[in-house]
Design a protein around this motif. Sequence first.
Motif, PDB file in Angstrom:
ATOM      1  N   GLU A   8       0.888  -1.245   0.055  1.00  0.00           N
ATOM      2  CA  GLU A   8       0.042  -0.102  -0.005  1.00  0.00           C
ATOM      3  C   GLU A   8       0.783   1.382  -0.023  1.00  0.00           C
ATOM      4  OE1 GLU A   8      -3.862  -1.687   2.482  1.00  0.00           O
ATOM      5  OE2 GLU A   8      -2.729  -0.270   3.394  1.00  0.00           O
ATOM      6  N   ARG A 202      -7.800   6.188 -17.321  1.00  0.00           N
ATOM      7  CA  ARG A 202      -6.609   5.500 -17.463  1.00  0.00           C
ATOM      8  C   ARG A 202      -5.412   6.315 -17.686  1.00  0.00           C
ATOM      9  NH1 ARG A 202      -3.036   2.467 -20.410  1.00  0.00           N
ATOM     10  NH2 ARG A 202      -2.933   0.445 -20.266  1.00  0.00           N
ATOM     11  N   ALA A 219      -1.877   7.716  -9.277  1.00  0.00           N
ATOM     12  CA  ALA A 219      -3.409   8.038  -9.011  1.00  0.00           C
ATOM     13  C   ALA A 219      -3.296   9.498  -8.963  1.00  0.00           C
ATOM     14  CB  ALA A 219      -3.535   7.444  -7.720  1.00  0.00           C
ATOM     15  N   PRO A 241      -2.034  -5.367  -7.150  1.00  0.00           N
ATOM     16  CA  PRO A 241      -2.220  -4.040  -7.264  1.00  0.00           C
ATOM     17  C   PRO A 241      -1.676  -3.272  -6.291  1.00  0.00           C
ATOM     18  CG  PRO A 241      -4.094  -5.332  -7.156  1.00  0.00           C
ATOM     19  CD  PRO A 241      -3.006  -6.306  -7.282  1.00  0.00           C
ATOM     20  N   SER A 243      -2.315  -0.504  -3.631  1.00  0.00           N
ATOM     21  CA  SER A 243      -3.655   0.274  -3.100  1.00  0.00           C
ATOM     22  C   SER A 243      -3.308   1.370  -2.196  1.00  0.00           C
ATOM     23  CB  SER A 243      -4.238  -0.657  -2.117  1.00  0.00           C
ATOM     24  OG  SER A 243      -5.388  -0.439  -1.776  1.00  0.00           O
ATOM     25  N   LEU A 265      -6.194   6.661 -12.668  1.00  0.00           N
ATOM     26  CA  LEU A 265      -5.369   5.737 -12.097  1.00  0.00           C
ATOM     27  C   LEU A 265      -4.699   4.954 -13.274  1.00  0.00           C
ATOM     28  CD1 LEU A 265      -7.995   3.818  -9.687  1.00  0.00           C
ATOM     29  CD2 LEU A 265      -6.268   5.158  -9.133  1.00  0.00           C
ATOM     30  N   PRO A 267      -3.248   1.528 -14.719  1.00  0.00           N
ATOM     31  CA  PRO A 267      -3.468   0.128 -14.310  1.00  0.00           C
ATOM     32  C   PRO A 267      -2.522  -0.480 -13.354  1.00  0.00           C
ATOM     33  CG  PRO A 267      -3.202   0.455 -16.585  1.00  0.00           C
ATOM     34  CD  PRO A 267      -2.632   1.799 -15.861  1.00  0.00           C
ATOM     35  N   GLU A 270      -4.974   0.918  -7.429  1.00  0.00           N
ATOM     36  CA  GLU A 270      -6.258   1.032  -6.819  1.00  0.00           C
ATOM     37  C   GLU A 270      -6.455   2.130  -5.827  1.00  0.00           C
ATOM     38  OE1 GLU A 270      -7.086  -3.048  -6.484  1.00  0.00           O
ATOM     39  OE2 GLU A 270      -6.531  -3.003  -4.491  1.00  0.00           O
ATOM     40  N   ILE A 271      -7.548   2.464  -5.480  1.00  0.00           N
ATOM     41  CA  ILE A 271      -8.079   3.459  -4.235  1.00  0.00           C
ATOM     42  C   ILE A 271      -8.714   2.313  -3.285  1.00  0.00           C
ATOM     43  CG2 ILE A 271      -9.306   5.234  -3.422  1.00  0.00           C
ATOM     44  CD1 ILE A 271      -7.452   6.649  -5.239  1.00  0.00           C
ATOM     45  N   HIS A 272      -7.887   2.117  -1.906  1.00  0.00           N
ATOM     46  CA  HIS A 272      -8.371   1.436  -0.905  1.00  0.00           C
ATOM     47  C   HIS A 272      -9.950   1.539  -0.537  1.00  0.00           C
ATOM     48  CE1 HIS A 272      -8.674  -0.943   2.540  1.00  0.00           C
ATOM     49  NE2 HIS A 272      -7.624  -1.577   2.449  1.00  0.00           N
TER      50      HIS A 272
END
Length: 274
Positions: A8, A202, A219, A241, A243, A265, A267, A270-272
Amino acid sequence: LQYRLDGEVHLWFAFPGETKCLPKDFGEGLSVFQQPARMVLDDGEKARMGRLRYPAGRRLFETSHALLRRALSCYGDIPPEQWRFVINAHGKPRIDPDLGAPPLMFSLSHTRGAAIVAITQGADVGADVERGDRMVDAARLSRRFFSPEEDAALLKMTPDALQEHFFHFWTLKESYIKARGLGLRLPLDSFSFRLEGSPPCRIGFSGDDPADAGKWLFALFKPLPSHVAAVGISPDRPSGPISLRCFHALPSGRVSPLGVAPLGLSPGMEIHPR
Ligand SMILES: CC(C)(COP(=O)(O)OP(=O)(O)OC[C@H]1O[C@@H](n2cnc3c(N)ncnc32)[C@H](O)[C@@H]1OP(=O)(O)O)[C@@H](O)C(=O)NCCC(=O)NCCS
């Protein structure tokens, strides 16, 4: 407080307009976020703060550097006031290797109304926050500083969209520059971002070293309606990924999860969920 960073990147937020209700007294048993901010800065930081001309600038400096120290203390047994930093030839700070601290990397950014600190476990990271509601000559700045691809993408937009998207490119570019730590020795037109599709877009990226491009994840999001922020990270080992988890350091001393809606974002990023 103890937080874990496995896979993370953590992003800590403080909003200086909120700091007016810090507790007047403090003592044993209060969290590191409840001590008055000025108590955790070192002499060098206090001197830098004292040289700032305006009270709002001093308050932003104090809030952001206290946020950095307090957030770092959530990942190790070092109290906020005991962190020491060294800077590289281009001004990038990192934790003093002689401190014997966990292998944390961080990036600090502040602008009127917001301070952010990104923290990873050993992975290069850069963060930037800007006010997206400032009026700037976006077309001129983009022509002068951005890559030809970015400039061409912006020029196709309506004036309102150009103004908005200019700050998306700006924060992303700053996040990469700050992660690399070379300052403006890394020319702003030597790397390019592409924002494709509808939000969350993307994020495509071509680095100054093409072999590096796939290593970087980004991000882009809005922590407040008036602000845009970006974080860039080069994970040190390939895994699942990455996070992004956000925390809000509240003036009461409490920490709460902060939900942010992504604008873009890469590829693999990701957002937690809160
Ligand atoms: C100084 C720089 C790191 C960012 O400055 P900024 O966006 O004005 O300020 P931010 O608040 O985001 O970041 C400042 C923090 O970054 C850190 N920093 C300073 N030099 C750094 C470097 N070379 N690399 C990474 N981080 C750095 C410090 O923690 C600093 O905080 P402090 O000044 O309170 O100690 C650098 O990237 C720069 O000068 N950028 C120029 C901006 C520009 O012209 N952008 C064009 C649009 S793309």
